[in-house]
Design a protein around this motif. Structure first.
Motif, PDB file in Angstrom:
ATOM      1  N   TYR A   2       0.827  -1.200   0.000  1.00  0.00           N
ATOM      2  CA  TYR A   2       0.000   0.000   0.000  1.00  0.00           C
ATOM      3  C   TYR A   2       0.863   1.251   0.000  1.00  0.00           C
ATOM      4  N   LEU A   3       0.226   2.345  -0.366  1.00  0.00           N
ATOM      5  CA  LEU A   3       0.856   3.665  -0.339  1.00  0.00           C
ATOM      6  C   LEU A   3      -0.153   4.616   0.285  1.00  0.00           C
ATOM      7  N   ARG A   4       0.254   5.294   1.341  1.00  0.00           N
ATOM      8  CA  ARG A   4      -0.653   6.140   2.111  1.00  0.00           C
ATOM      9  C   ARG A   4      -0.049   7.531   2.266  1.00  0.00           C
ATOM     10  N   MET A  54       3.709   7.276   3.083  1.00  0.00           N
ATOM     11  CA  MET A  54       4.129   6.042   3.740  1.00  0.00           C
ATOM     12  C   MET A  54       3.811   4.825   2.872  1.00  0.00           C
ATOM     13  N   PRO A  55       4.815   4.186   2.288  1.00  0.00           N
ATOM     14  CA  PRO A  55       4.595   2.873   1.675  1.00  0.00           C
ATOM     15  C   PRO A  55       4.686   1.791   2.736  1.00  0.00           C
ATOM     16  N   GLY A  56       4.020   0.663   2.479  1.00  0.00           N
ATOM     17  CA  GLY A  56       4.046  -0.409   3.466  1.00  0.00           C
ATOM     18  C   GLY A  56       3.681  -1.745   2.871  1.00  0.00           C
ATOM     19  N   PHE A  57       3.879  -2.771   3.684  1.00  0.00           N
ATOM     20  CA  PHE A  57       3.589  -4.150   3.301  1.00  0.00           C
ATOM     21  C   PHE A  57       2.880  -4.830   4.452  1.00  0.00           C
ATOM     22  N   ARG A  58       1.827  -5.602   4.148  1.00  0.00           N
ATOM     23  CA  ARG A  58       1.092  -6.342   5.162  1.00  0.00           C
ATOM     24  C   ARG A  58       0.991  -7.811   4.755  1.00  0.00           C
ATOM     25  N   TYR A  59       1.024  -8.674   5.765  1.00  0.00           N
ATOM     26  CA  TYR A  59       0.844 -10.113   5.534  1.00  0.00           C
ATOM     27  C   TYR A  59       0.062 -10.679   6.706  1.00  0.00           C
ATOM     28  N   SER A  60      -0.943 -11.506   6.431  1.00  0.00           N
ATOM     29  CA  SER A  60      -1.778 -12.032   7.499  1.00  0.00           C
ATOM     30  C   SER A  60      -2.304 -13.407   7.131  1.00  0.00           C
ATOM     31  N   GLN A  61      -2.746 -14.118   8.147  1.00  0.00           N
ATOM     32  CA  GLN A  61      -3.419 -15.401   7.961  1.00  0.00           C
ATOM     33  C   GLN A  61      -4.431 -15.574   9.080  1.00  0.00           C
ATOM     34  N   VAL A  62      -5.621 -16.044   8.717  1.00  0.00           N
ATOM     35  CA  VAL A  62      -6.684 -16.318   9.673  1.00  0.00           C
ATOM     36  C   VAL A  62      -7.191 -17.728   9.421  1.00  0.00           C
ATOM     37  N   ARG A  63      -7.156 -18.559  10.452  1.00  0.00           N
ATOM     38  CA  ARG A  63      -7.657 -19.931  10.345  1.00  0.00           C
ATOM     39  C   ARG A  63      -8.373 -20.310  11.639  1.00  0.00           C
ATOM     40  N   PHE A  64      -9.679 -20.100  11.659  1.00  0.00           N
ATOM     41  CA  PHE A  64     -10.525 -20.534  12.760  1.00  0.00           C
ATOM     42  C   PHE A  64     -11.586 -21.465  12.212  1.00  0.00           C
ATOM     43  N   ASP A  65     -11.995 -22.442  13.009  1.00  0.00           N
ATOM     44  CA  ASP A  65     -12.975 -23.407  12.517  1.00  0.00           C
ATOM     45  C   ASP A  65     -14.376 -22.823  12.412  1.00  0.00           C
ATOM     46  N   ARG A  75      -4.645 -16.681  14.352  1.00  0.00           N
ATOM     47  CA  ARG A  75      -4.576 -15.523  13.460  1.00  0.00           C
ATOM     48  C   ARG A  75      -3.276 -14.797  13.743  1.00  0.00           C
ATOM     49  N   TYR A  76      -2.615 -14.327  12.700  1.00  0.00           N
ATOM     50  CA  TYR A  76      -1.460 -13.464  12.893  1.00  0.00           C
ATOM     51  C   TYR A  76      -1.424 -12.418  11.792  1.00  0.00           C
ATOM     52  N   ARG A  77      -0.785 -11.321  12.084  1.00  0.00           N
ATOM     53  CA  ARG A  77      -0.698 -10.203  11.148  1.00  0.00           C
ATOM     54  C   ARG A  77       0.651  -9.521  11.326  1.00  0.00           C
ATOM     55  N   PHE A  78       1.301  -9.205  10.222  1.00  0.00           N
ATOM     56  CA  PHE A  78       2.601  -8.541  10.234  1.00  0.00           C
ATOM     57  C   PHE A  78       2.550  -7.353   9.288  1.00  0.00           C
ATOM     58  N   GLU A  79       3.207  -6.262   9.676  1.00  0.00           N
ATOM     59  CA  GLU A  79       3.232  -5.067   8.826  1.00  0.00           C
ATOM     60  C   GLU A  79       4.586  -4.381   8.940  1.00  0.00           C
ATOM     61  N   ALA A  80       5.100  -3.900   7.820  1.00  0.00           N
ATOM     62  CA  ALA A  80       6.313  -3.089   7.775  1.00  0.00           C
ATOM     63  C   ALA A  80       5.992  -1.818   7.003  1.00  0.00           C
ATOM     64  N   ARG A  81       6.407  -0.670   7.523  1.00  0.00           N
ATOM     65  CA  ARG A  81       6.081   0.603   6.889  1.00  0.00           C
ATOM     66  C   ARG A  81       7.156   1.621   7.203  1.00  0.00           C
ATOM     67  N   GLY A  82       7.181   2.712   6.444  1.00  0.00           N
ATOM     68  CA  GLY A  82       8.203   3.711   6.693  1.00  0.00           C
ATOM     69  C   GLY A  82       7.956   4.995   5.927  1.00  0.00           C
ATOM     70  N   TYR A  88      10.190   8.755   4.518  1.00  0.00           N
ATOM     71  CA  TYR A  88      11.507   9.357   4.270  1.00  0.00           C
ATOM     72  C   TYR A  88      11.314  10.845   4.028  1.00  0.00           C
ATOM     73  N   SER A  89      12.054  11.654   4.764  1.00  0.00           N
ATOM     74  CA  SER A  89      11.842  13.105   4.735  1.00  0.00           C
ATOM     75  C   SER A  89      12.122  13.715   3.365  1.00  0.00           C
ATOM     76  N   GLY A  90      12.868  13.018   2.532  1.00  0.00           N
ATOM     77  CA  GLY A  90      13.125  13.550   1.202  1.00  0.00           C
ATOM     78  C   GLY A  90      12.058  13.213   0.191  1.00  0.00           C
ATOM     79  N   LEU A  91      11.008  12.513   0.626  1.00  0.00           N
ATOM     80  CA  LEU A  91       9.973  12.056  -0.292  1.00  0.00           C
ATOM     81  C   LEU A  91       8.596  12.427   0.274  1.00  0.00           C
ATOM     82  N   LEU A  92       8.214  13.679   0.083  1.00  0.00           N
ATOM     83  CA  LEU A  92       6.896  14.190   0.476  1.00  0.00           C
ATOM     84  C   LEU A  92       6.575  13.914   1.941  1.00  0.00           C
TER      85      LEU A  92
END
Length: 404
Positions: free
Chosen positions: A193-195, A214-225, A235-242, A244-248
């Motif tokens: 994503y890009l926000r 802020m660009p970012g990446f998300r990854y998740s999995q949900v497995r309930f019966d 269920r788990y969820r991971f996100e990385a984002r950041g 940079y002051s030189g880019l808007l």
């Protein structure tokens, strides 16, 4: 004469059937390609009633069809290929849904949501939502373009406004976001994503005005019966984002965030629920230049119960909570379900937001509560008491759903 017998059992299961042609009927206003994304079976695959149940559930869960009937015509099978017809009865394309409720983290709230789930007769979705709560107000718009790989693949455009007025901080921001999501098997999904966000916040008496891309990446999995009353799963969820002051952007930082839930069934209708949340920040700018939405706080219904929503974290020289660079929260909850829809739970929560990790800074609480299971999830009522405080207090937490 010996009162015994010798049995010889011969099993002849016959030929293996496979899926033949799969036809869709009753929804001419939806493109055929769009409808096929809900179908989990393919011609020539081994015939399975479970797979057909998954297909039926996909259509019903889409909230676009009020009735779905799957007909298998084994009597018409040729070369052991079974034709299948799926009869669809679409629900209303446009809907307006008001809501009213209460949660400890938001206070009393009312909401209004408008949806068009078949825009342009292409299966595109438009959603407009307004929320008015004691502690939070927001208005958002979403436009979703479906992908044809499966039901979890799509492209989304979002934008809106949000405001929070808490004891810890005040913040308001405008945002626009584009996200590409891809679904995989077994409930896995990833997205990029890009926000862009313009935010004005006041934390600890200091005002921060900032804008960031802020660009970012998300990854998740949900497995309930079961999504409403699960007995096991995770269920788990991971996100990385950041940014940079030189880019808007006015600031430079990188963050990783994650959370996970594990539900394990024990004997005698007992269940154990484990929960963890974490976050970490690498930044060039001092914390005073970071807006409230990018700082970490703890406390609340889905954090450390016994403490107010977002009231935990590092403090400034005046003793005011200003948030931290990192977050670590964990919870252990034991639930016993009675016959019918009632259950009770006991729990222990621990964690905090911090700049440097130290267990001595971790807030701890314990408590108990009741659960009443409804078609939209459990109504939860918890009473928690702070531990390790000089003057510990009790706090009531009210909410609906599991929080995952």
């Amino acid at each position: 004469q010996e009162n015994s017998a010798v049995l010889e059992l011969t099993l002849d299961p016959g030929p293996r059937y496979r899926f033949g042609d799969i036809s869709l009927e009753g929804a001419p206003n939806y493109p055929e390609r769009f409808l096929r994304r809900y179908v989990t079976v393919r011609p020539q695959e081994t015939f399975s009633y479970d797979s057909l149940s998954d297909t039926q559930r996909n259509f019903l869960d889409s909230d676009r069809f009020r009735n779905v009937v799957v007909n298998t015509r084994k009597g018409e099978a040729r070369d052991y290929q079974v034709p299948v017809s799926i009869q669809l009865e679409p629900s209303s394309r446009k809907r307006l849904r008001p809501g009213i409720g209460y949660g400890t983290d938001t206070g009393a709230r009312i909401s209004l949501r408008y949806q068009d789930v078949n825009l342009w007769h292409k299966g595109h979705e438009l959603e407009l939502e307004a929320l008015l709560a004691e502690l939070r107000q927001s208005g958002t718009a979403s436009y979703i373009l479906p992908g044809y790989r499966n039901v979890d693949t799509m492209f989304a455009l979002r934008g809106g406004y949000q405001r929070e007025d808490l004891d810890t901080y005040d913040t308001e921001f405008l945002f626009a976001e584009a996200e590409r999501m891809v679904g995989y098997t077994q409930g896995r999904q990833s997205s990029v994503y890009l926000r862009y966000q313009l935010e004005k916040s006041t934390v600890g008496g200091e005002s921060v005005d900032s804008g960031f891309l802020m660009p970012g990446f998300r990854y998740s999995q949900v497995r309930f019966d079961n999504p409403v009353r699960p007995n096991k799963g995770y269920r788990y969820r991971f996100e990385a984002r950041g940014t940079y002051s030189g880019l808007l952007s006015d600031i430079t930082l990188g963050q990783v965030l994650g959370e996970g839930n594990l539900l394990v069934r024990l004997p005698w209708r007992n269940f154990i629920h484990l929960r963890v949340q974490f976050g970490a920040t690498i930044q060039d700018d001092p914390l005073e230049n970071i807006p409230a939405s990018l700082r970490f706080f703890a406390g609340g219904d889905h954090s450390v119960r016994g403490y107010g929503y977002q009231t935990l974290g590092p403090r400034n020289d005046d003793g005011e909570v200003v948030g931290g660079k990192h977050l670590l929260v964990g919870s252990v909850e034991l639930e016993h379900r009675f016959t019918g829809n009632w259950a009770m739970a006991a729990f222990f929560d621990v964690g905090n937001a911090f700049n440097r990790f130290s267990y001595s800074n971790a807030a701890r609480s314990a408590g108990a509560g009741g659960r009443y299971y409804t078609p939209v999830g459990p109504v939860r009522l918890d009473v928690a008491r702070q531990l390790g405080e000089d003057d510990p207090s009790w706090r009531l937490h009210v909410g609906i759903g599991f929080g995952w």
